[in-house]
Design a protein around this motif. Structure first.
Motif, short mmCIF file in Angstrom:
data_model
loop_
_atom_site.label_atom_id
_atom_site.label_comp_id
_atom_site.label_asym_id
_atom_site.label_seq_id
_atom_site.Cartn_x
_atom_site.Cartn_y
_atom_site.Cartn_z
N ARG A 124 0.39 -0.96 -0.07
CA ARG A 124 0.42 -0.03 -0.22
C ARG A 124 0.83 1.00 -0.16
O ARG A 124 0.49 2.25 -0.44
CB ARG A 124 -1.35 -0.05 1.33
CG ARG A 124 -0.23 0.11 2.65
CD ARG A 124 -1.94 0.24 3.58
NE ARG A 124 -1.02 0.30 5.26
CZ ARG A 124 -0.95 -0.50 6.04
NH1 ARG A 124 -1.86 -1.52 6.11
NH2 ARG A 124 -0.66 -0.32 7.19
N LYS A 125 1.76 0.99 0.53
CA LYS A 125 2.80 2.21 0.48
C LYS A 125 3.15 2.88 -1.07
O LYS A 125 3.70 3.57 -1.42
CB LYS A 125 4.06 2.07 1.84
CG LYS A 125 3.54 2.37 2.62
CD LYS A 125 4.73 2.44 4.19
CE LYS A 125 4.57 2.10 5.48
NZ LYS A 125 4.15 3.37 6.00
N GLN A 126 3.37 1.39 -1.92
CA GLN A 126 3.79 1.40 -3.29
C GLN A 126 3.15 2.18 -4.23
O GLN A 126 3.70 3.04 -4.82
CB GLN A 126 5.04 0.35 -3.71
CG GLN A 126 5.08 -0.23 -5.06
CD GLN A 126 5.43 -1.29 -5.31
OE1 GLN A 126 5.40 -2.46 -4.16
NE2 GLN A 126 5.51 -1.42 -6.46
N LEU A 127 2.32 1.71 -3.32
CA LEU A 127 0.64 2.44 -4.94
C LEU A 127 0.97 3.82 -4.47
O LEU A 127 -0.36 4.53 -4.81
CB LEU A 127 -0.26 1.15 -4.01
CG LEU A 127 -0.41 0.18 -4.94
CD1 LEU A 127 -1.42 -0.17 -4.30
CD2 LEU A 127 -0.92 -0.16 -6.44
N ALA A 128 0.64 3.64 -2.91
CA ALA A 128 0.07 5.66 -2.59
C ALA A 128 0.95 6.27 -2.79
O ALA A 128 0.87 7.44 -3.62
CB ALA A 128 -0.03 5.50 -0.94
N GLN A 129 2.61 6.05 -3.46
CA GLN A 129 3.66 6.67 -3.67
C GLN A 129 3.61 7.08 -4.99
O GLN A 129 3.50 7.99 -6.01
CB GLN A 129 4.53 6.54 -3.19
CG GLN A 129 5.03 6.66 -1.37
CD GLN A 129 6.63 5.67 -1.08
OE1 GLN A 129 7.38 4.91 -2.06
NE2 GLN A 129 6.49 5.49 -0.14
N GLN A 130 3.15 5.92 -6.04
CA GLN A 130 2.80 5.64 -7.74
C GLN A 130 1.58 6.48 -7.91
O GLN A 130 2.20 7.39 -8.19
CB GLN A 130 2.71 3.95 -7.99
CG GLN A 130 1.96 4.00 -8.59
CD GLN A 130 1.32 2.79 -9.53
OE1 GLN A 130 1.72 1.75 -8.88
NE2 GLN A 130 1.33 2.46 -10.13
N PHE A 131 0.42 6.71 -7.12
CA PHE A 131 -0.70 7.82 -7.46
C PHE A 131 -0.34 8.62 -6.96
O PHE A 131 -0.83 9.35 -7.52
CB PHE A 131 -1.72 7.23 -7.26
CG PHE A 131 -2.35 5.66 -8.21
CD1 PHE A 131 -3.14 6.01 -9.24
CD2 PHE A 131 -2.22 4.24 -7.19
CE1 PHE A 131 -3.31 4.68 -9.71
CE2 PHE A 131 -2.10 3.61 -7.75
CZ PHE A 131 -3.30 3.78 -9.15
#
Length: 235
Positions: A124-131
Motif C-alpha cells: 500500500r505504501k508503494q501504491l500510494a507513492q505511485q499515485f
C-alpha cells in the motif's frame, strides 16, 4: 469495434423522503446507463435531485424503488457490509471539501482505501507513492493537509480515489472549493485520467466545468430532461 462494457445501469430509480405526514419525491424514475471510459457530467439547479442521484450511484444511499446494477452486480438487496465492500472496490470518491484526515500525511490519506481492502503495508505504501507521483505530488507526500494548498489537497483526494483502481470515479463539485486557475488544473487532470481510461461521473452546477465532460445529463424536478448522448430533450 467491440461494444464497450456497461459499468452502471439504473432502471426506474425513485427516491422519496418523509416530511412529517407528507412524502417528498426527489427522484422520479431515473433510467441511466454508463459505459466504460465515459466522462459524464450531471447538472441541474439546486433541489433538482442531482446530489441524491450521486449518493445512490455512490452506494451512500438506497433508492426507494428501481434497479441498480454496478459492474454486473445488482446492489438492491445487498447488506450494509456488502455495500461498503462493493463501494470500496468499485468507486473512488472526489469531494468538494476533500475530506482528508488532518493528522495523516498525504501518503497516509491515500493509503486509507487500501487498508480497508486489506492490502499489506509494503504494497500500500508503494501504491500510494505511485499515485501521488501520478498527480505530481511526490515532493509533498509526507506533508499534512494543513501544509498543502487547496489544489494539492484535491490532488491527494484524486490519488486516493484512484489507488484501488475502481471502475468509476465519482467527483462531487470537484472544483467548488478552488479558485478558477486551480480548478482548471484539476479538470485538466481529470480529463487526462479519462483519456487514459478512467470512467468519471461528475456533479457540477458550473457550465464551464461541465464542458470538460464528453456527455452531459440535466436533471430537473427529479427527472432527466436532457442527455447529450442523443441530444434529444426529454419532455
Amino acid at each position: 469495434m467491440a461494444d464497450k462494457k456497461i459499468l452502471m445501469q439504473l432502471e426506474g430509480i425513485t427516491k422519496s423522503f418523509k416530511n412529517g405526514d407528507q412524502e417528498l419525491q426527489v427522484l422520479k424514475g431515473i433510467d441511466l446507463v454508463v459505459e466504460e471510459g465515459e466522462f459524464l457530467a450531471i447538472m441541474g439547479p439546486s433541489g433538482s435531485g442531482k446530489s441524491t442521484l450521486m449518493n445512490i450511484i455512490g452506494l451512500l444511499d438506497r433508492p426507494t424503488s428501481g434497479t441498480y446494477i454496478l459492474s454486473g452486480k445488482e446492489v438492491d438487496d445487498l447488506s450494509e457490509n456488502q455495500l461498503a465492500h462493493l463501494r470500496n472496490e468499485e468507486i473512488g470518491f472526489v469531494f468538494q471539501q476533500f475530506f482528508l484526515l488532518s493528522k495523516l500525511t498525504a501518503q497516509q490519506n491515500v493509503e486509507l482505501p487500501l487498508i480497508y481492502a486489506g492490502v499489506g503495508v509494503s504494497k500500500r505504501k508503494q501504491l500510494a507513492q505511485q499515485f501521488l507521483e501520478k498527480v505530481e505530488l511526490t515532493e509533498r507526500m509526507k506533508h499534512l493537509p494543513s501544509e498543502l494548498s487547496g489544489g494539492q489537497k484535491q490532488r491527494v483526494a484524486i490519488a486516493r480515489a484512484l489507488v484501488n483502481s475502481p471502475s468509476i470515479i465519482l467527483a462531487d463539485e470537484p472544483t467548488g472549493a478552488l479558485d478558477t486557475k486551480t480548478g482548471e488544473q484539476i479538470m485538466e487532470l481529470l480529463t487526462q485520467l479519462n483519456q487514459e481510461g478512467s470512467t468519471i461521473i461528475m456533479v457540477t452546477h458550473e457550465p464551464e466545468i461541465a464542458d470538460y465532460a464528453r456527455r452531459k445529463i440535466v436533471i430537473r424536478d427529479g427527472e432527466i430532461t436532457l442527455d447529450t448522448t442523443d441530444s434529444v430533450r426529454i419532455d
